[in-house]
Design a protein around this motif. Structure first.
Motif, mmCIF file in Angstrom:
data_model
loop_
_atom_site.group_PDB
_atom_site.id
_atom_site.type_symbol
_atom_site.label_atom_id
_atom_site.label_comp_id
_atom_site.label_asym_id
_atom_site.label_seq_id
_atom_site.Cartn_x
_atom_site.Cartn_y
_atom_site.Cartn_z
ATOM 1 N N GLU A 8 -14.086 -0.752 -8.905
ATOM 2 C CA GLU A 8 -13.257 -0.052 -9.205
ATOM 3 C C GLU A 8 -13.738 1.464 -9.412
ATOM 4 O O GLU A 8 -12.565 2.584 -9.010
ATOM 5 C CB GLU A 8 -12.790 -0.011 -11.009
ATOM 6 N N GLU A 9 -14.776 1.557 -9.427
ATOM 7 C CA GLU A 9 -15.480 3.349 -9.848
ATOM 8 C C GLU A 9 -15.570 3.785 -8.439
ATOM 9 O O GLU A 9 -15.334 5.048 -7.664
ATOM 10 C CB GLU A 9 -16.894 2.970 -10.112
ATOM 11 N N ILE A 10 -15.918 2.488 -7.567
ATOM 12 C CA ILE A 10 -16.101 3.107 -6.050
ATOM 13 C C ILE A 10 -14.037 3.921 -5.363
ATOM 14 O O ILE A 10 -14.210 4.569 -5.035
ATOM 15 C CB ILE A 10 -16.382 2.147 -4.966
ATOM 16 N N ARG A 12 -11.853 5.004 -7.408
ATOM 17 C CA ARG A 12 -11.612 6.281 -7.848
ATOM 18 C C ARG A 12 -12.411 7.211 -8.034
ATOM 19 O O ARG A 12 -11.805 8.194 -7.546
ATOM 20 C CB ARG A 12 -12.271 6.041 -9.623
ATOM 21 N N HIS A 13 -13.696 6.708 -7.254
ATOM 22 C CA HIS A 13 -14.789 7.827 -6.336
ATOM 23 C C HIS A 13 -13.647 8.641 -5.463
ATOM 24 O O HIS A 13 -13.946 9.222 -4.809
ATOM 25 C CB HIS A 13 -15.981 7.661 -6.224
ATOM 26 N N ASN A 14 -13.358 7.624 -4.480
ATOM 27 C CA ASN A 14 -12.683 7.840 -3.306
ATOM 28 C C ASN A 14 -11.696 8.694 -3.513
ATOM 29 O O ASN A 14 -10.957 9.407 -3.008
ATOM 30 C CB ASN A 14 -12.718 6.655 -2.314
ATOM 31 N N LEU A 15 -10.908 8.292 -4.707
ATOM 32 C CA LEU A 15 -9.565 8.769 -5.029
ATOM 33 C C LEU A 15 -9.325 10.585 -4.837
ATOM 34 O O LEU A 15 -9.217 11.429 -4.307
ATOM 35 C CB LEU A 15 -8.634 8.017 -5.901
ATOM 36 N N GLY A 16 -10.378 10.799 -6.270
ATOM 37 C CA GLY A 16 -10.883 12.084 -6.000
ATOM 38 C C GLY A 16 -11.348 12.704 -5.307
ATOM 39 O O GLY A 16 -11.006 14.105 -4.527
ATOM 40 N N ALA A 17 -12.530 12.135 -4.294
ATOM 41 C CA ALA A 17 -13.090 12.528 -2.637
ATOM 42 C C ALA A 17 -11.591 12.878 -2.241
ATOM 43 O O ALA A 17 -11.817 14.477 -0.809
ATOM 44 C CB ALA A 17 -14.046 11.545 -2.047
ATOM 45 N N LEU A 18 -10.836 12.387 -1.556
ATOM 46 C CA LEU A 18 -9.863 12.033 -1.001
ATOM 47 C C LEU A 18 -8.562 13.482 -1.215
ATOM 48 O O LEU A 18 -8.590 14.372 -0.782
ATOM 49 C CB LEU A 18 -8.596 10.919 -0.868
#
Lengths: 400, 400
Positions: A8-10, A12-18
């Motif tokens: 789930e952290e990954i 969120r991280h990827n959503l933020g990065a995109l």
């Protein structure tokens, strides 16, 4: 020491990065996102779908590409819908703006500020009024995801309290807390040092884009600085890092407002230039500085000598920073933009003498690309921090 | 912009993190690792088992705890089995050591170096000889996982080439490559600036442990520096960052070896002190500096004046660095340890005048805890970098 992240952290991280990617780079095709982010196509599709559902991005046909064939869809930030409020407390002006995701300034208000001792009322009142005006004009389907202010002073990282500033001496103003109360949007107002935020803005969206080690020098009535070290803003232990204006360059020099002598600010600030040019009087500020540079251009010997003197100290200050930071770029912003343009030869000649050869061999000296908006753009980026770190969570909170 | 890591990457990260923990903190119980790393017990058990099988750690009873009840096992680094070679090229000496995982110096050789122009032969020859002697003495079941050198000069990050140094002028020495060839261990030799590595050593194992923003000042014949910004060594664009010795503090000051005037190095270096004390002659180096401090202690007025003068410039340099970095701690190492101890009042009085109040209110001034070994310990940490990043991969390569 941190453990590995959960799935789930990954996500969120990827959503933020995109989101961060399209926020900074603008409309981007899925194919490009796939290659830039090192994720596979289906992951990019799923992330884009989540962000689209949340109303943070949308997919659409690109503008005319000029190429034949069916164009692929691009992911574009919802700039008109998702926005922040950015505030700028300068020495001579107050600015408030509504800035859309992607960095578009959607609305803006500005007023002149009289120089003098700081009073919370005189600053917070007009800014809160501007924000209310702009907020009333927004459509019902828009959403405010953050607010932040650039402040011409030293700001403690821990609590956002302004601890010192030019013409202010040592103070203790809980500026963010007070602005948050006055705005009444249910949002905290983050506060940062103006030169620090301008440095971040030039690093993300200005002349220093792509440059991971950068020193930004900001001239207002004083001289501030912001340093990007390996892609991150130097904050120091409490957030006061980057106060390069109070680096002493001339121990026998002019008195400085901080109580010391010969600080960079005292030798290259507005007053130093105007006094050296015999023009210190009721006319101060950017126009007065420009007048000196223009006079020097026209061959005015006194103005030329003043610029040379100031350029010499500026060059020494830059040389020190080059030796200490080995930056890829030094950016001159605010009033120092004019001063650098009027004394570049002097600055470079000092650098040659005082900076170590290997440390300056790849150095680029540049002027601010964002100009007087650098601090405001930096404040907007600070305001976007939360939504870019955890898009869905912040949007859910803002929409509720 | 990075994508999320895979399960295998997370495992490697955790193996490295666990190994790094016992490497820096020493024997640690599984329970403590569980709480410190935020992982569950079974993950810690699996990671420990992998590292034990690889021969990087072992579990054993702790030393007498003084508490009743059955003691729990501790995870301990295999210091006697897994080691690196650390080299130190100082102005006055050459040191080579074999350092075990966990930071234990297992073996050590040192020779005096005559000051003068740099020659690769004069440095690389003795160091390679020391390493061969120490290597011959190792048991067959030991494994060397890295080698690194601290060099008193500017080292380019990209290729480890030494670009400049005191008494060396501008050079271009592929020191790491040459050492690697001469050692014949099939290992690259990483090279770092000595003050940078000493800063890292004090941050990891010395007086600055736990301190994320630290400025380390190193006095040898020159003055170097290393800056830890938010837990990471400041490198700058090419790796030359932290050359605080060439920050100009006195523009009308003493000539510096770099071609400039009034650099911190020129005003507070060994020669500045010895000349001010009327003692510059054939006797130089640490003993000569100690003699000045001792004389000042005994009431020698000339020595006291010399220390005051040097302490004043040192204080100004520290004030500048405090304004620029807002560090939590400034550490005085090498010869500056003695100078600071002999002039602390002067340094502090300058700080009060020239450093911004909020930036210095939590500042601690300290002397190096690792003393003359700081550079060597830093070189060892540099040599351990790879094995701590990916333990099993490096060990497999080293064992093959």
């Amino acid at each position: 020491m941190r453990a590995g992240p959960s799935q789930e952290e990954i996500r969120r991280h990827n959503l933020g990065a995109l989101l961060r990617h399209v926020h900074l780079s603008g409309p981007t095709s899925r194919a490009e996102l796939t290659s830039r982010m090192g994720l596979n196509r289906s992951t990019i599709m799923a992330l884009t779908a989540d962000l689209t559902t949340a109303g943070l991005v949308r997919e659409e046909l690109p503008r005319e590409t000029g190429r034949a064939g069916r164009p692929s869809l691009v992911v574009r930030p919802e700039s008109a819908r998702v926005y922040v409020f950015a505030l700028d407390v300068g020495v001579d002006r107050l600015v408030a703006a509504r800035v859309g995701l992607g960095g578009t300034i959607l609305d803006r208000r500005e007023t002149v500020r009289r120089r003098g001792p700081f009073s919370l009322e005189e600053v917070a009142g007009p800014l809160a009024g501007f924000v209310r005006q702009m907020h009333r004009k927004t459509r019902p389907d828009t959403v405010c995801v953050g607010a932040a202010a650039a402040f011409s002073g030293g700001v403690a990282r821990q609590d956002g309290v302004v601890r010192f500033g030019p013409n202010m001496g040592s103070v203790d103003v809980p500026f963010g807390e007070e602005m948050s109360r006055r705005l009444g949007l249910g949002l905290p107002v983050a506060v940062g040092n103006d030169a620090n935020l301008a440095a971040m803005a030039e690093h993300l969206r200005g002349v220093g884009a792509g440059c991971r080690d950068l020193v930004y020098l900001h001239g207002d009535v004083g001289v501030g600085g912001g340093v990007i070290v390996n892609g991150t803003l130097l904050g120091g232990h409490q957030g006061f890092g980057g106060e390069v204006g109070h680096m002493v360059v001339n121990p026998d020099g002019r008195p400085c407002g901080c109580g010391s002598h010969g600080c960079l600010e005292a030798e290259v600030g507005e007053r130093a230039l105007l006094e050296a040019a015999g023009r210190f009087g009721p006319q101060v500020g950017r126009d007065a500085v420009r007048a000196v540079v223009a006079a020097a251009d026209r061959g005015d010997i006194v103005a030329q000598a003043a610029l040379n003197r100031v350029g010499d100290w500026l060059g020494l200050g830059v040389a020190n920073l080059v030796n200490v930071f080995n930056p890829e770029m030094v950016v001159f912003g605010g009033m120092l933009r004019e001063i650098y343009l009027g004394s570049a030869a002097q600055v470079r000649s000092r650098l040659t003498v005082d900076a170590l050869g290997p440390a300056r061999e790849h150095l680029r000296l540049r002027t601010s690309a964002l100009g007087d908006d650098a601090t405001l753009v930096g404040a907007a980026e600070l305001a976007f921090t939360q939504v870019l770190a955890d898009p869905l969570e912040v949007l859910a909170r803002a929409g509720s």
